[in-house]
Design an enzyme around this catalytic site. Structure first.
Site, PDB file in Angstrom:
ATOM      1  NE  ARG A   1      40.951  36.487  33.388  1.00  0.00           N
ATOM      2  CZ  ARG A   1      39.822  36.096  33.964  1.00  0.00           C
ATOM      3  NH1 ARG A   1      39.771  35.802  35.242  1.00  0.00           N
ATOM      4  NH2 ARG A   1      38.712  35.998  33.255  1.00  0.00           N
TER       5      ARG A   1
ATOM      6  CB  THR B   1      35.563  34.464  42.085  1.00  0.00           C
ATOM      7  OG1 THR B   1      35.540  33.986  40.734  1.00  0.00           O
ATOM      8  CG2 THR B   1      36.534  35.592  42.188  1.00  0.00           C
TER       9      THR B   1
ATOM     10  CB  SER C   1      33.142  40.252  35.894  1.00  0.00           C
ATOM     11  OG  SER C   1      32.423  40.270  34.711  1.00  0.00           O
TER      12      SER C   1
HETATM   13  N1  GLY Z   1      36.153  33.953  36.418  1.00  0.00           N
HETATM   14  C1  GLY Z   1      35.531  35.055  37.029  1.00  0.00           C
HETATM   15  C2  GLY Z   1      35.967  36.341  36.425  1.00  0.00           C
HETATM   16  O1  GLY Z   1      37.090  36.411  35.957  1.00  0.00           O
HETATM   17  O2  GLY Z   1      35.221  37.285  36.393  1.00  0.00           O
END
Ligand code: GLY
Length: 596
Positions: free
Chosen positions: A130, A418, A483
């Site tokens: 992340r 995404t 998410s």
């Molecule tokens: N940026 C989309 C997520 O991390 O859920």
């Protein structure tokens, strides 16, 4: 009673005869809009896979399979697997190409979560790649001088939103752990495509056109996506020499070529925008690490559903939804029935109430993961669903945990960009990886041939709510809540499904429904990913326009739900294992599955 639903039956796919001999210039209908999309230079297998998808057919294979969001990226992964590479090797090739041909969704400038089933050990490993807040960040990163939250899009389109990218380090880490192919060679296909040019797809062209105003803000971004001031059109050939150069350096020297030196310096410089300059430094890039986290697994109908724990809320929320619904016999209920959808919708709302209070980066705040997915806790939450109508009000529960602090509720919503990759290799290893630059085109900052993420806007802009601190507030070195829900399902310790989706906060609803469709309603993966969406995360039931889901608007309103009929553009990719491999690709996007 269960009624089988095929993609064709729900009107999401249009059949078009395409010769399986054709190796280039394929034209298939774009299911959402009916406009055509062109993919130049794809393989026979990709042509056949597009044809299968257009007819709502699952793709079958025996040995290996790869499913991802663009035929050229899937082709790159397929070549690696055909040559004996592992799922980790193939992922590197797929991600390198996705960053070129689907740059609006994921790339080197972003972050990702990876779930891995290891065939040799039978173990599940989850890796957190992340994006991370700069060391210079503070909880007021997205507030004005009066402490008020900035306007969301002002924050997104700025250097301020850019977190330290994690995807390159994750690719290298996965390759180091589980790869077998030569690292440098995995970038060859992406480098060639970047140098020779690739065809702009319909989806990319439409995405550019709809984001044109924000893409014009930064000159390097405008030059690439809006040449001569106009959005690139579908069918145009696009060359990205800077991306080829970035990949060449990573291929030759590993990702230290990205995290230190000239590329890192250019990334840092690019974030120093005139308005809302970013705080990223060379030190942030240099110290970036992938973190191995404990997998979050929930048993459901005799299977184990495993995914990514904090800082993702994905696996915990899916575990909560399934754990509550296990108290009801969904398998005997009609997938299109209003009672089924009442249960699924309110189970999701309850999960989101817990998510808003408790889910954040567990390296910074205590997160009661065990309490949140505890069977007794979920059975008690499921009791709330035993009425006949929509829950009038939904609030966070009180899972068991040792911690004394109370958190404020946070409704930060991730944006629907995404991309998701599912791969099974010939050794039986299984990969599920969801990868992002946050919103479409991320921060809109383009440097070294890649877009930089706006992932930091997944943090709460506010620090407190109701007098309590918000768990997902910004802190230096912290990772924003996500998410993303890359998932692997096991039965008796053997993998039976790899699945995930893009879609921001709706990822959780999309993925949970597809798992239920597969496990409870026995749908094959293509039907499961094609199924119309009904998602209720925050109180308003979102209902997919143009599908049978619209028939449920009035019945759901009669139960007290607010409804909103809208496009729900998931990008689910799934591979089921068991009796051979079966791949499904979401008809709402351009992806395919290929296997042998
Ligand atoms: N940026 C989309 C997520 O991390 O859920």
């Amino acid at each position: 009673m269960f009624r089988p639903i095929s993609a064709t039956a729900i009107g999401l796919a249009l059949a078009l005869p395409v010769s399986a001999q054709q190796t280039s210039d394929i034209v298939v209908p774009e299911p959402e809009t009916g406009v055509t999309q062109a993919f130049q230079g794809i393989s026979d297998a990709a042509v056949a896979a597009l044809e299968a998808k257009s007819e709502g057919r699952v793709v079958e294979a025996e040995t290996w399979m790869v499913a991802a969001a663009h035929p050229l990226a899937v082709d790159a992964g397929a070549r690696v697997l055909r040559d004996g590479g592992t799922a980790a090797d193939a992922m590197v090739a797929v991600q390198a190409v996705l960053g070129l041909v689907e740059p609006q969704s994921s790339g080197m400038g972003g972050g990702a979560f990876l779930v891995w089933y290891d065939a040799a050990t039978g173990e599940i490993t989850t890796l957190d790649g992340r994006e991370t807040a700069p060391l210079a960040a503070n909880p007021r990163l997205f507030q004005d001088e009066n402490g008020e939250p900035l306007t969301f899009m002002d924050a997104v389109v700025s250097g301020r939103s850019v977190g330290t990218p994690g995807t390159p380090r994750l690719m290298e880490d996965a390759h180091r752990r589980w790869g077998r192919s030569n690292w440098g060679g995995l970038f060859a296909e992406a480098i060639t495509l970047a140098e020779d040019g690739f065809t702009v797809s319909t989806r990319l062209a439409e995405s550019i056109a709809s984001a044109a105003e924000s893409l014009a803000v930064f000159s390097a971004t405008a030059e690439y996506f809006l040449p001569d001031g106009a959005p690139l059109e579908a069918g145009a050939t696009l060359v990205n020499a800077d991306y080829a150069d970035t990949l060449r350096q990573i291929a030759a020297r590993g990702v230290s070529a990205f995290y230190t030196g000239e590329i890192a310096a250019d990334i840092v410089a690019a974030t120093r925008t005139e308005t809302l300059p970013g705080l990223l430094s060379m030190r942030d890039l240099e110290r970036y690490e992938v973190i191995e986290r404990p997998a979050v697994c929930q048993s459901y109908r005799g299977a184990d559903v495993c995914g990514m724990g904090p800082p993702s809320s994905g696996a915990v929320a899916i575990a909560q939804i399934l754990g509550k619904l296990e108290n009801f016999d969904l398998g005997e209920m009609d997938p299109q029935g209003v009672e089924t959808r009442r249960l699924m919708g309110d189970a999701t709302r309850l999960a989101f109430a817990d998510r808003g209070r408790y889910l954040a980066d567990s390296d910074f705040v205590p997160v009661p993961v065990a309490g949140l997915i505890d069977r007794d806790y979920l059975a008690a939450r499921a009791d709330l669903l035993r009425g006949d109508d929509a829950l009038p009000e939904v609030s966070a529960g009180e899972p068991e945990w040792e911690h004394a602090l109370l958190w404020g509720d946070d409704r930060t919503v991730e944006r629907p960009a995404t991309s998701h990759i599912s791969i099974v290799d010939a050794d039986g290893n299984v990969l599920s990886m969801t990868t992002t630059i946050e919103s479409g085109f991320g921060s809109r900052i383009f440097t070294r041939g890649m877009l930089l993420n706006n992932e930091l806007t997944d943090f709460s802009f506010r620090t407190h709510a109701g007098g309590h601190p918000i768990a997902n507030r910004v802190e230096p070195g912290k990772r924003p809540r996500s998410s993303m829900s890359p998932t692997i399902v096991l039965r008796d310790g053997e993998p039976v499904l790899s699945i995930g989706s893009p879609g921001g906060a709706t990822i959780i609803g999309y993925t949970a429904q597809a798992i239920i469709a597969h496990l409870d309603w026995g749908m094959d993966v293509q039907d499961a990913v094609s199924m119309p969406h009904l998602v209720n995360s925050f109180g308003t039931y979102q209902i997919e326009a143009g599908t049978w889901a619209e028939d449920l608007v009035e019945p759901l309103q009669d139960l007290g739900f607010q409804t909103n009929v809208t496009a729900l553009t998931s990008g689910l990719h799934a591979i089921s294992l068991g009796d051979g491999l079966r791949g499904g690709a979401d008809p709402r996007r351009e992806g395919i599955a290929i296997g042998e």
